[in-house]
Each structure stands twice: as C-alpha cells, then as structure tokens.
Write a protein that holds these residues in place. Sequence first.
Motif, PDB file in Angstrom:
ATOM      1  N   VAL A  71       0.839  -1.204   0.000  1.00 12.34           N
ATOM      2  CA  VAL A  71       0.000   0.000   0.000  1.00 12.34           C
ATOM      3  C   VAL A  71       0.871   1.250   0.000  1.00 12.34           C
ATOM      4  CG1 VAL A  71      -1.659   1.339   1.362  1.00 12.34           C
ATOM      5  CG2 VAL A  71      -1.970  -1.120   1.088  1.00 12.34           C
ATOM      6  N   TYR A  72       1.889   1.265   0.852  1.00 12.08           N
ATOM      7  CA  TYR A  72       2.768   2.440   0.952  1.00 12.08           C
ATOM      8  C   TYR A  72       3.464   2.708  -0.385  1.00 12.08           C
ATOM      9  CZ  TYR A  72       6.331   5.683   2.465  1.00 12.08           C
ATOM     10  OH  TYR A  72       7.118   6.806   2.580  1.00 12.08           O
ATOM     11  N   ASN A  73       4.035   1.674  -0.978  1.00 11.85           N
ATOM     12  CA  ASN A  73       4.743   1.853  -2.242  1.00 11.85           C
ATOM     13  C   ASN A  73       3.818   2.326  -3.351  1.00 11.85           C
ATOM     14  OD1 ASN A  73       7.194   1.155  -1.125  1.00 11.85           O
ATOM     15  ND2 ASN A  73       7.030  -0.986  -1.699  1.00 11.85           N
ATOM     16  N   ARG A  74       2.592   1.814  -3.353  1.00 10.74           N
ATOM     17  CA  ARG A  74       1.616   2.223  -4.362  1.00 10.74           C
ATOM     18  C   ARG A  74       1.213   3.683  -4.180  1.00 10.74           C
ATOM     19  NH1 ARG A  74      -1.148  -2.243  -3.726  1.00 10.74           N
ATOM     20  NH2 ARG A  74      -2.667  -1.326  -2.329  1.00 10.74           N
ATOM     21  N   LYS A  78       5.334   8.126  -6.690  1.00 12.47           N
ATOM     22  CA  LYS A  78       5.881   9.313  -7.345  1.00 12.47           C
ATOM     23  C   LYS A  78       6.761  10.112  -6.378  1.00 12.47           C
ATOM     24  CE  LYS A  78       4.470  12.904 -10.521  1.00 12.47           C
ATOM     25  NZ  LYS A  78       3.351  13.518 -11.223  1.00 12.47           N
ATOM     26  N   GLU A  79       6.290  10.285  -5.161  1.00 11.00           N
ATOM     27  CA  GLU A  79       7.032  11.029  -4.133  1.00 11.00           C
ATOM     28  C   GLU A  79       8.380  10.360  -3.845  1.00 11.00           C
ATOM     29  OE1 GLU A  79       6.349  10.961   0.530  1.00 11.00           O
ATOM     30  OE2 GLU A  79       4.775  12.083  -0.506  1.00 11.00           O
ATOM     31  N   PRO A 117       9.446  11.487 -15.241  1.00  9.52           N
ATOM     32  CA  PRO A 117      10.684  12.156 -15.636  1.00  9.52           C
ATOM     33  C   PRO A 117      11.944  11.342 -15.355  1.00  9.52           C
ATOM     34  CG  PRO A 117       9.770  13.159 -13.665  1.00  9.52           C
ATOM     35  CD  PRO A 117       8.785  12.141 -14.126  1.00  9.52           C
ATOM     36  N   CYS A 118      12.885  11.417 -16.287  1.00 13.12           N
ATOM     37  CA  CYS A 118      14.220  10.841 -16.134  1.00 13.12           C
ATOM     38  C   CYS A 118      15.210  11.997 -16.163  1.00 13.12           C
ATOM     39  CB  CYS A 118      14.538   9.894 -17.288  1.00 13.12           C
ATOM     40  SG  CYS A 118      13.471   8.456 -17.371  1.00 13.12           S
TER      41      CYS A 118
END
Length: 163
Positions: A71-74, A78-79, A117-118
């Motif tokens: 859940v946390y990773n999902r 982006k953050e 973004p890369c």
Amino acid sequence: MVKVCKKCLKNKSFEEYHLDCSSIDGRQRVCKDCKSDQMRTRYKIKGKEIIAQTLRWQKKNQEKWKEYLSVYNRTHKKERRIKKILRLYNLTEDKYNKIFASQNYKCAICGKEGFDPCIDHDHNTGTVRGILCMNCNCALGALKDDVTVVERVLFYLKKCKST
C-alpha cells in the motif's frame, strides 16, 4: 479549526496534527513538529533497540508488513521516486522544478508531456543537462552520449528517408 499543542502550547491548525482515531477530535495531542522532535530524541536514545524491535515485529507479522509495504509503495510511488532522483543527482526540489519548468514540463528532446521524468546527466561530470522521457533517455544511453554516433544516426535516417 485550531488546536493547542500539548508540548509547545502553540495554536495550530488541524492539518498540523497527525490523525488519531482514538481521540475525540480525531487528531493527536502533540503537533507534527513536536512529534518529530520526540521521535528524533527517542531514536537517539534507543535507536538499536527500536530497530531490533521493528525487525522482530516485521518477522512475526510478515503478511501485515507485506500488505503495508504494498500500500505504501503504491500510494507514495511518485514522491519516493522524486526524492530518490533528487538525492542521486544532488538536486534540490527547487532546482529540479526550475529545470522542468524551463522545459514547460515537457521532455527536452521529443516534447512529450505527462511522463515519468528521467534526469539526463553527463556521465563524466555528473552535471544535470535536463529532464527526458524514458524513450529519449534510453536512446541517449544506447548511443553512449556520443555526438559522432548521433550525427551518424541522423545522417542514416535522412539518407533512408530520401530513398
């Protein structure tokens, strides 16, 4: 709404308190800043003990821990990615935002919008050159950032297009 922190005794808005479903107003008694200070102090004193306790809990509750991480990773994908990028390329969030804004939030090469973004950087100096989409970043990587090879690719494409 405003609430008084029990530690610093300052009036702060509800957003400045962590959620707490067991309290009457749904917020903790201590503001986020004071809570961070408390946790930092606690960690300095009992750091190794806290780590050992956490590892024991994770081992004992593997399913809960896996679910929490999932859940946390999902929810923080982006953050977490942006923080990793900033740390890796020694950028501040402000500098990153200025670079991206200067490109109108588009890939510096193809102009694509709405991409993950890369960071494009010089592999010899580490200097950040711009922000690219994955395709353009991979293309540059495959060409080894070699201008001669890029010119040959351009010549090849123009030659093939004219036939």
